[in-house]
Design an enzyme around this catalytic site. Structure first.
Site, mmCIF file in Angstrom:
data_model
loop_
_atom_site.group_PDB
_atom_site.id
_atom_site.type_symbol
_atom_site.label_atom_id
_atom_site.label_comp_id
_atom_site.label_asym_id
_atom_site.label_seq_id
_atom_site.Cartn_x
_atom_site.Cartn_y
_atom_site.Cartn_z
ATOM 1 N N GLU A 1 -19.115 -62.479 56.016
ATOM 2 C CA GLU A 1 -17.810 -61.609 55.789
ATOM 3 C C GLU A 1 -17.341 -62.211 55.471
ATOM 4 O O GLU A 1 -16.575 -63.042 54.698
ATOM 5 C CB GLU A 1 -17.188 -61.002 57.188
ATOM 6 N N CYS A 2 -17.166 -61.667 53.468
ATOM 7 C CA CYS A 2 -15.609 -61.890 52.600
ATOM 8 C C CYS A 2 -16.249 -63.098 51.989
ATOM 9 O O CYS A 2 -16.433 -63.615 51.087
ATOM 10 C CB CYS A 2 -14.179 -61.354 53.012
#
Length: 467
Positions: free
Chosen positions: A337-338
């Site tokens: 994620e990210c």
């Protein structure tokens, strides 16, 4: 009949930057030093403020998000953590009524206050005003009579006499107490985005800040009055058989590696606990410290954080890169994620134009820019063979980043991971490759707990194949 009560209060602001974090962390630290068990919460999706809360209270702070999670789940997240606390303090987000929708309370601190039947302490920046402060408070009271504003703390007053003027005006016109104040101070500053927050806390460097906040609160805030205003009906824990956090599989059914250090530390505690509920034993490792993906694990979670701040160090850890490549190439079910997504690309270029090699799993690079690339809530819909979100399945999350992904011309086998919907429309986002799902969206698994169940099932299948 006597109604059982517990103590909780929301620290809300008239807008961003009025002093919510200063007030919240100060109250938490001051009450904790009195020997109270203080449970911190943050309204909305932010990861930074809960880290301050945790450092100030010694208890894991949690996010309460009325847009990402269903109402019953918000109450459960609250009740699980609050049940062993003397008082819960919830820091609001933006202004009290600011949320996803400008025409309603959707996703706002106000919506959370009504959902939890929680008293609100309103923080008002009173610099360069006197009686006008009462008009501001009265407007906040009038907008929604379901929101219980029970008191006010005024910030940035110029003197004790300035405070007394503001206090008299608010109490006369609004009928609620002003329980304290903070003077304008150029010496006190809590950074909104302290990139070195985790290592600073680990080294004890924030202790002087907390000492100063405690001293300020004890000098100018009526803490006993705050405690009295915090009285509210008990929200009980979920009944047996109804909790999303009840264990579904035996503990340790599968081992999952979680990257966690100063570069990767954005995880909702509830996400990790949902994975544990479905049988995961979480094994933490630090890519920044040169730790490879641990042996004998069957899943990999690389969360968000600030890899751009540690790009040079991360680039030097080639052994770690290889272990990540091997795990993903071998079919290990992985979510990035990210910051984790950024780390899996071939290269990261900072705002000065310096480029650093990353893990090299995804073709392409990420480039940092000086302005926000994306910010806001996201409704994500699965695409293709996504093992977490199959085609058409939905979950909710949040996006906040300054980098942009620049894909390589060689994208063989690479497909978008999901479709996201935000204020600016719908777009295809992220990347999936075999058992890898990666993208900029930070998911809240409690928006769709089946995500955690699917992930653990995929890990178990992976372990069986290896065996």
């Amino acid at each position: 009949m006597t109604i059982a009560t517990q103590k909780r209060i929301i620290i809300a602001g008239t807008g961003s930057g009025v002093g919510k974090t200063t007030t919240t962390v100060g109250l938490m630290a001051a009450l904790a030093r009195r020997g109270l068990a203080v449970q911190g919460f943050k309204s909305g999706p932010d990861y930074i403020d809960p880290t301050y809360h945790t450092a100030a209270t010694g208890r894991q702070s949690r996010n309460l998000d009325s847009w990402m999670c269903p109402p019953a789940t918000v109450k459960e997240i609250y009740s699980r953590a609050a049940s062993t606390a003397d008082i819960s303090i919830i820091e609001g987000v933006m202004g009290l009524y600011d949320g996803k929708n400008p025409l309603s309370n959707e996703g706002s601190t106000a919506e959370l206050a009504v959902l939890l039947d929680c008293p609100v302490l309103l923080v008002v920046n009173c610099q360069s005003m006197a009686r006008s402060a009462a008009a501001i408070v009265k407007g906040f009271q009038a907008l929604d009579d379901h929101v219980r504003i029970v008191g006010v703390i005024v910030n940035k007053v110029g003197s004790d006499s300035h405070y007394e003027i503001v206090k008299a005006a608010i109490e006369q016109e609004c009928g609620i107490p002003v329980v304290g104040y903070f003077k304008r101070s150029s010496e006190l500053h809590i950074p909104e985005r302290h990139l070195g927050l985790v290592p600073s806390i680990e080294r004890g460097e924030l202790s002087p800040l907390f000492d100063q906040l405690v001293a300020m609160c004890e000098a100018t805030v009526d803490l006993e009055h705050v405690l009295a205003l915090a009285e509210a009906p008990v929200i009980r824990e979920a009944a047996a058989g109804t909790s999303i956090f009840e264990r579904r599989n035996p503990e340790g059914s599968v081992r999952m590696a979680v990257a966690k250090d100063a570069a990767f530390h954005f995880y909702y505690p509830d996400n990790l606990e949902l994975l544990e509920a479905y049988g995961a034993e979480l094994v933490y490792f630090s890519p920044l410290a040169g730790e490879a993906v641990p042996d004998e694990v069957s899943g990999l979670y690389i969360g968000g954080g600030f890899p751009e701040e540690f790009a040079e160090q991360l680039a030097q850890q080639r052994y770690v890169h290889q272990s990540v490549q091997d795990a993903i190439a071998g079919g290990m079910p992985t979510l990035a994620e990210c910051g984790g997504y950024m780390y899996l690309t071939e290269q990261l270029t900072d705002t000065s134009g310096n480029s650093y090699a990353m893990a090299g799993v995804l073709p392409g690079s990420v480039v940092m820019q000086g302005k926000l690339a994306a910010l806001g809530y996201r409704e994500a819909k699965g695409l293709g063979a996504n093992f977490l979100l199959p085609e058409g399945d939905e979950a909710r999350g949040h996006e906040f980043h300054y980098s942009v992904y620049v894909p390589s011309t060689d994208r063989e086998g690479l497909e978008p991971a999901y479709e996201t919907k935000g204020r600016r429309g719908v777009k295809q986002e992220g990347a999936q490759l075999e058992q890898l799902v990666a993208g900029y969206t930070h998911f809240h698994f409690a928006s769709n707990p089946v995500m955690a169940e699917r992930w653990i099932a995929a890990c178990m299948a992976y372990a069986d194949r290896k065996a």
